[in-house]
Design a protein around this motif. Structure first.
Motif, PDB file in Angstrom:
ATOM      1  N   GLY A 479     -10.217  -4.735   1.748  1.00  0.00           N
ATOM      2  CA  GLY A 479      -9.199  -3.905   1.909  1.00  0.00           C
ATOM      3  C   GLY A 479      -8.906  -3.717   3.166  1.00  0.00           C
ATOM      4  O   GLY A 479      -9.440  -4.500   3.909  1.00  0.00           O
ATOM      5  N   ASP A 544      -5.905  -1.412  -2.509  1.00  0.00           N
ATOM      6  CA  ASP A 544      -6.489  -1.726  -1.423  1.00  0.00           C
ATOM      7  C   ASP A 544      -6.289  -1.233  -0.089  1.00  0.00           C
ATOM      8  O   ASP A 544      -6.924  -1.375   0.878  1.00  0.00           O
ATOM      9  CB  ASP A 544      -7.149  -3.137  -1.471  1.00  0.00           C
ATOM     10  CG  ASP A 544      -5.745  -4.060  -1.286  1.00  0.00           C
ATOM     11  OD1 ASP A 544      -4.645  -3.695  -1.549  1.00  0.00           O
ATOM     12  OD2 ASP A 544      -6.079  -5.322  -0.809  1.00  0.00           O
ATOM     13  N   HIS A 545      -5.213  -0.590  -0.068  1.00  0.00           N
ATOM     14  CA  HIS A 545      -4.503  -0.044   1.170  1.00  0.00           C
ATOM     15  C   HIS A 545      -4.426   1.341   1.253  1.00  0.00           C
ATOM     16  O   HIS A 545      -4.515   1.990   2.099  1.00  0.00           O
ATOM     17  CB  HIS A 545      -3.413  -0.476   1.361  1.00  0.00           C
ATOM     18  CG  HIS A 545      -3.363  -2.021   2.114  1.00  0.00           C
ATOM     19  ND1 HIS A 545      -3.091  -2.408   3.618  1.00  0.00           N
ATOM     20  CD2 HIS A 545      -3.543  -3.268   1.460  1.00  0.00           C
ATOM     21  CE1 HIS A 545      -3.397  -3.649   3.519  1.00  0.00           C
ATOM     22  NE2 HIS A 545      -3.610  -4.304   2.340  1.00  0.00           N
TER      23      HIS A 545
END
Length: 742
Positions: A479, A544-545
């Motif tokens: 990430g 993942d952000h």
């Protein structure tokens, strides 16, 4: 000595030499000789213990098959994850293991199981991981305090068909663990919060459900209550003495029975450090008087139990619970005749340094609460927990009292009196401990109090108003999360929050453990005294952000949230926004040309409203003291090419590679046009996507661009200090790479 060998520091050396000097100043040659012999023995033993640990450690991940002996009270079910402590027979060692439960009925079987069973397994084993970010919880050291060095990810697990020979002691231990699990199952049927408090205080078992209650107690600076929870051993011994006296059983027989009961209860109580300290002190006192006709003091029994504890598990010196338990018990023993007010003040003074070192925060009400809470805990909470657990007729009444007590603590914890202090350097922890000792001795109190207050204030200002700025590429696994802050913390920006892509679909699979946004990102911010962000920029919608956005927002105040135009309308983002503490009117959609509240940030993409996809990623240029840095989210190659066509003169010194080094980003023409002097790649270790891709790395090598990868180096820092900018990483913390960015 344990601390110096297992975690060397010059502060530790100074303390050790000071201790040696104090012993030498006694003028007794006999004491000095005994001390010297003891030091030689202890140093040799710690070295030997450390060598054995290193020999057992499996450094490279290895596929294995084997057998695990698992007690029913030594595993925890969290959603579809089974967390296990078990004995690995082939390796002759205790291990930490993890297994993903495949079906709902399988989960029910695990929850109801109460027997010690031998299982066959296959999976992958590796040494427990080290932290990869500054101030991240050191799980390897925590496991070492329990004499565990390896962790197993189990792929297949089933009951062993072959019979494993076991000794009489093994069978006895298995039976005690069986009893403990039965007790846990019984306590789980009690009303809340009686059930949770009884589990943690009587049986040393802490579930995820207890975290909210414990968090409130932590916010009030009262963590030590559970370090002193061995106080119920006093009730246990007193109760047996009273019962046996009424039964006209002799004192000698009573003591014999208690000597048998104490170690049994130690196992039933989960062998927690605070419990074993309390049991050990009572046990040693009885043994010395009964068999050796020696009446030892409580200080002597405390000292002996501490030595035994460190002999069995030297790394327990780093355990926060152990530190508080032994330190504060010592303060109680040294202040038996002190008033409640004075005792509360001394407990507070000694606990503040350790609490700041481990939690980075302190509550202004703690001194007052310490005076009130110890007798409140000892004479109300503990009796209610014990009586409510043992006598069904009074369970509801006791639970009502506990409900009100927890509500009072929760209400007080919500007062705006909690201070995010940050993590002080080790030198100051030792310095404050030394001042606390001098204050307890009673000389020059005014000078010492003034020195204490002024030093706490100085360190607070040093942490909260740093003289340097930094860009921190946080190792969040697979990430992205990057922190940008300027000197004196005038401006603090977080770009993305990291997060895990979840494939869980059913409610029974939902896990309640903390996100790595809490344990890594928010933890780092709090350790630096940061309780508020000026802005959070979410580059696009991928989990993942942005997955950790809600959990981080509950620990860190966020003034403004910037997202790519169009993403604010997505149901997935709105769902996360509802779960967060951010209001809708604090969300700002942006596209190229839009201004945000930092003149050093220039938005270069997207060009129009989109759906928050990779192609819509926010691309921003940040001017870091004359060094242009570019962040591209997960921008794809086509939009990279379109970007340099739009901005043909765009060049940067530091490039955060797009999409974790995937081959779908970092087009060669894009890299060649930007001409970065250094590249940063954020990707997880052994991730399923194969990031960074070899094609991307070859592009960097072909263009002679050095790079760092968080999967290899951990947290990466770009630091502006003394008019110079340097790059460092967590893995090589003593190695700093300098680059000329002019």
């Amino acid at each position: 000595m344990s601390f110096l060998i297992l975690s060397f520091s010059w502060v530790g050396v100074i303390v050790f030499l000071g201790w040696q000097f104090r012993i030498w100043k006694t003028g007794s040659k006999q004491i000095w000789r005994i001390n010297l012999l003891f030091c030689i023995f202890w140093i040799g033993y710690i070295f030997l213990w450390n060598q054995i640990q290193q020999k057992q450690a499996i450094v490279d991940q290895t596929n294995i098959n084997g057998h695990l002996v698992m007690h029913a009270d030594e595993y925890e079910v969290d959603g579809d994850l089974l967390k296990i402590q078990a004995k690995w027979l082939e390796g002759h060692q205790k291990v930490q293991a993890y297994y993903r439960i495949k079906e709902k009925n399988e989960k029910k079987r695990w929850l109801a199981s109460s027997k010690t069973v031998t299982y066959t397994f296959s999976g992958k084993i590796r040494q427990v991981s080290l932290p990869t970010n500054e101030n991240e919880f050191n799980f390897r050291r925590f496991e070492a305090s329990r004499n565990i060095v390896n962790a197993i990810n189990i792929e297949e697990l089933q009951v062993s068909s072959s019979k494993i020979k076991s000794s009489l002691l093994d069978r006895l231990l298995a039976y005690l663990h069986y009893l403990r699990k039965k007790m846990l199952l019984y306590l789980q049927k009690l009303p809340q919060p009686l059930s949770l408090l009884a589990e943690v205080l009587l049986l040393g078992y802490q579930k995820q459900d207890f975290n909210n209650t414990l968090e409130k107690i932590r916010l009030l600076g009262l963590s030590y209550l559970f370090s002193l929870s061995g106080m119920h051993v006093f009730y246990l011994i007193s109760a047996f003495k009273w019962i046996f006296q009424r039964m006209r059983i002799t004192r000698e027989t009573t003591e014999n029975i208690i000597l048998i009961i104490l170690p049994i209860y130690g196992i039933l109580g989960g062998c927690s450090l605070s419990l074993m300290r309390s049991i050990g002190m009572a046990f040693i006192t009885l043994i010395s008087r009964k068999f050796f006709l020696i009446k030892i003091t409580t200080i002597e029994s405390w000292s002996f139990v501490l030595l035994v504890n460190l002999f069995y598990a030297p790394a327990s010196i780093f355990d926060f619970g152990a530190q508080l338990s032994y330190l504060l018990t010592l303060i109680l023993l040294l202040n038996k005749n002190s008033s409640a007010v004075l005792l509360g003040i001394r407990l507070t003074f000694f606990s503040i340094p350790l609490v700041l070192w481990n939690t980075y925060q302190w509550n202004l009400l703690t001194i007052f609460l310490t005076v009130v809470i110890v007798p409140f805990f000892e004479w109300l909470i503990m009796p209610c927990v014990i009586l409510g657990s043992l006598i069904p007729l009074v369970s509801e009444a006791c639970n009502t009292i506990l409900v009100q007590s927890v509500n009072i603590l929760t209400a007080i914890a919500n007062f705006p009196t909690n201070i995010i202090y940050g993590k002080p350097p080790l030198f100051w922890i030792v310095f404050w401990m030394f001042l606390s000792i001098l204050l307890m001795l009673g000389k020059h109190k005014r000078i010492l109090v003034a020195l204490c207050i002024s030093s706490y204030f100085f360190v607070f200002m040093w942490i909260h108003y740093p003289l340097y700025g930094e860009i921190v590429y946080i190792d969040i696994g697979q990430g992205d999360s990057t922190l940008i802050r300027t000197p004196y913390n005038k401006s603090i920006t977080l770009i993305d929050t990291g997060g895990k892509v979840s494939f869980q679909t059913e409610k029974w699979q939902t896990r309640h453990s903390k996100t790595n946004g809490e344990t890594i990102v928010a933890n780092y911010l709090l350790s630096k005294g940061i309780s508020s962000l000026d802005r959070l920029i979410l580059t696009h919608q991928d989990a993942d952000h942005v997955g950790n956005f809600p959990s981080i927002s509950k620990l860190i105040s966020i003034k403004r949230v910037y997202v790519p135009a169009g993403m604010e309308k997505l149901s997935s983002f709105q769902h996360r926004l509802v779960k967060s503490s951010i209001k809708q009117n604090h969300v700002y959609p942006v596209k190229i040309g839009d201004l945000i509240d930092d003149p050093n940030i220039n938005i270069l993409h997207p060009t129009k409203e989109g759906q928050g996809t990779n192609a819509d990623s926010v691309v921003l240029e940040y001017n870091f003291y004359g060094v242009p840095c570019l962040f591209t989210g997960d921008l794809d190659k086509d939009n990279e090419i379109a970007l340099i066509k739009r901005l043909p003169n765009l060049q940067v010194d530091i490039l955060k590679l797009g999409h974790h080094g995937s081959k779908t980003s970092s087009d060669e023409s894009f890299i060649h046009a930007l001409r970065p002097k250094y590249a940063i790649i954020s990707a997880g270790r052994q991730n399923r996507y194969g990031h960074p891709n070899e094609e991307t790395l070859e592009t960097l090598r072909k263009n002679h661009i050095p790079y760092m990868l968080t999967a290899e180096k951990g947290m990466i820092k770009l630091v502006y200090k003394y008019n110079k900018i340097k790059i460092s990483n967590f893995a090589d913390e003593n190695k700093i790479t300098s680059f000329n960015f002019e």
